[in-house]
Design a protein around this motif. Structure first.
Motif, PDB file in Angstrom:
ATOM      1  N   MET A 202       3.842   9.822   5.867  1.00  0.00           N
ATOM      2  CA  MET A 202       3.699   8.447   5.385  1.00  0.00           C
ATOM      3  C   MET A 202       3.814   7.330   5.263  1.00  0.00           C
ATOM      4  O   MET A 202       3.048   5.926   5.345  1.00  0.00           O
ATOM      5  N   ILE A 203       5.238   6.879   6.358  1.00  0.00           N
ATOM      6  CA  ILE A 203       5.281   5.547   6.462  1.00  0.00           C
ATOM      7  C   ILE A 203       5.496   5.836   8.132  1.00  0.00           C
ATOM      8  O   ILE A 203       5.352   4.127   8.616  1.00  0.00           O
ATOM      9  N   VAL A 204       4.753   6.055   9.179  1.00  0.00           N
ATOM     10  CA  VAL A 204       4.480   5.888  10.567  1.00  0.00           C
ATOM     11  C   VAL A 204       2.879   5.891  10.774  1.00  0.00           C
ATOM     12  O   VAL A 204       2.215   5.041  11.531  1.00  0.00           O
TER      13      VAL A 204
ATOM     14  N   LEU B 223      11.277  14.524   6.654  1.00  0.00           N
ATOM     15  CA  LEU B 223      10.738  14.002   7.991  1.00  0.00           C
ATOM     16  C   LEU B 223       9.528  13.911   8.378  1.00  0.00           C
ATOM     17  O   LEU B 223       9.012  13.112   8.258  1.00  0.00           O
ATOM     18  N   ILE B 224       8.874  15.023   7.859  1.00  0.00           N
ATOM     19  CA  ILE B 224       7.738  14.918   8.644  1.00  0.00           C
ATOM     20  C   ILE B 224       6.764  14.836   7.225  1.00  0.00           C
ATOM     21  O   ILE B 224       5.722  13.501   8.091  1.00  0.00           O
TER      22      ILE B 224
ATOM     23  N   ILE C 246       1.038  -1.339  -0.029  1.00  0.00           N
ATOM     24  CA  ILE C 246       0.232  -0.488  -0.187  1.00  0.00           C
ATOM     25  C   ILE C 246       0.781   1.475   0.300  1.00  0.00           C
ATOM     26  O   ILE C 246       0.621   1.666   0.865  1.00  0.00           O
ATOM     27  N   GLY C 247       1.339   1.634  -1.052  1.00  0.00           N
ATOM     28  CA  GLY C 247       2.453   2.921  -1.085  1.00  0.00           C
ATOM     29  C   GLY C 247       3.447   1.868  -0.688  1.00  0.00           C
ATOM     30  O   GLY C 247       4.556   1.674  -1.234  1.00  0.00           O
ATOM     31  N   PRO C 248       5.022   3.120  -0.201  1.00  0.00           N
ATOM     32  CA  PRO C 248       5.667   2.463  -0.218  1.00  0.00           C
ATOM     33  C   PRO C 248       6.589   1.912   1.037  1.00  0.00           C
ATOM     34  O   PRO C 248       7.952   1.491   0.220  1.00  0.00           O
TER      35      PRO C 248
ATOM     36  N   PHE D 280      14.443   5.516   5.109  1.00  0.00           N
ATOM     37  CA  PHE D 280      13.613   5.924   3.938  1.00  0.00           C
ATOM     38  C   PHE D 280      14.217   7.149   3.963  1.00  0.00           C
ATOM     39  O   PHE D 280      14.825   7.015   2.347  1.00  0.00           O
ATOM     40  N   TYR D 281      14.518   7.586   5.003  1.00  0.00           N
ATOM     41  CA  TYR D 281      14.678   9.339   4.645  1.00  0.00           C
ATOM     42  C   TYR D 281      16.630  10.062   4.540  1.00  0.00           C
ATOM     43  O   TYR D 281      16.432  10.215   2.909  1.00  0.00           O
TER      44      TYR D 281
END
Length: 182
Positions: free
Chosen positions: A147-149, A141-142, A26-28, A127-128
């Motif tokens: 997106m991922i948390v 980072l925000i 579902i996305g990255p 990821f960053y």
């Protein structure tokens, strides 16, 4: 290492591999059951052996066995933005194993929370790094956190609670088997 420890480590690696197969892209970042099996591994094997299982799992995937989400594997996975989550499994497993060995409910609960936070933290940082430094994107980072948390927190809470209960039950079963074999 004795046979019981080796068998338990092998069981954890098998659970992680199965958890990766059960994933929803579902996305990255895909939703998978791997983090639940990290928790179960910490409960049934303790700090050292569960961390060893995570390391062996990562090595198996990096040498090409298709044990990562989406049935992937290979050294190129180091350049996947989601590899940081997998790296987070090592300290997370150790933390859960430590918390569970403390025998205090508060330590166990804190270990589950802290283990998830470590997975998120390493996942975000990696990821960053991959997106911004390696790939040349410009994602702050925000935005990465959103997106991922954020989308995964409710599911991870549910998975953690279920994994904790399953881990306790599985440990009791494994202890009974061990008593019969002894």
């Amino acid at each position: 290492m004795n046979t019981k420890k080796l068998s338990t480590i092998a069981l954890i690696i098998a659970m992680l591999s199965i958890g990766a197969m059960i994933s929803i892209p579902i996305g990255p970042v895909p939703i998978s059951l791997q983090s639940a099996f990290v928790i179960i591994g910490g409960i049934i094997a303790g700090s050292r052996d569960s961390a060893i299982a995570q390391i062996v799992y990562l090595i198996a995937g990096l040498i090409g066995l298709p044990v990562f989400a989406g049935m992937q594997g290979g050294i190129h996975y180091l350049f996947s933005p989601t590899f940081g989550f997998l790296l987070g499994f090592i300290p997370a497993a150790w933390i859960v194993g430590w918390g569970y060995n403390e025998k205090k409910r508060k330590a166990r609960i804190l270990s589950l929370i802290f283990a998830n936070l470590v997975i998120y933290f390493l996942g975000i940082i990696y990821f960053y790094y991959i997106k911004n430094i390696y790939s040349g994107s410009d994602i702050d980072l925000i935005r990465i956190f959103k997106m991922i948390v954020i989308p995964f927190i409710p599911g991870d809470i549910v998975k953690t609670l279920i994994a904790y209960n399953m881990g306790i039950r599985l440990e009791k079963i494994l202890n009974k088997i061990n008593l019969k074999l002894a």
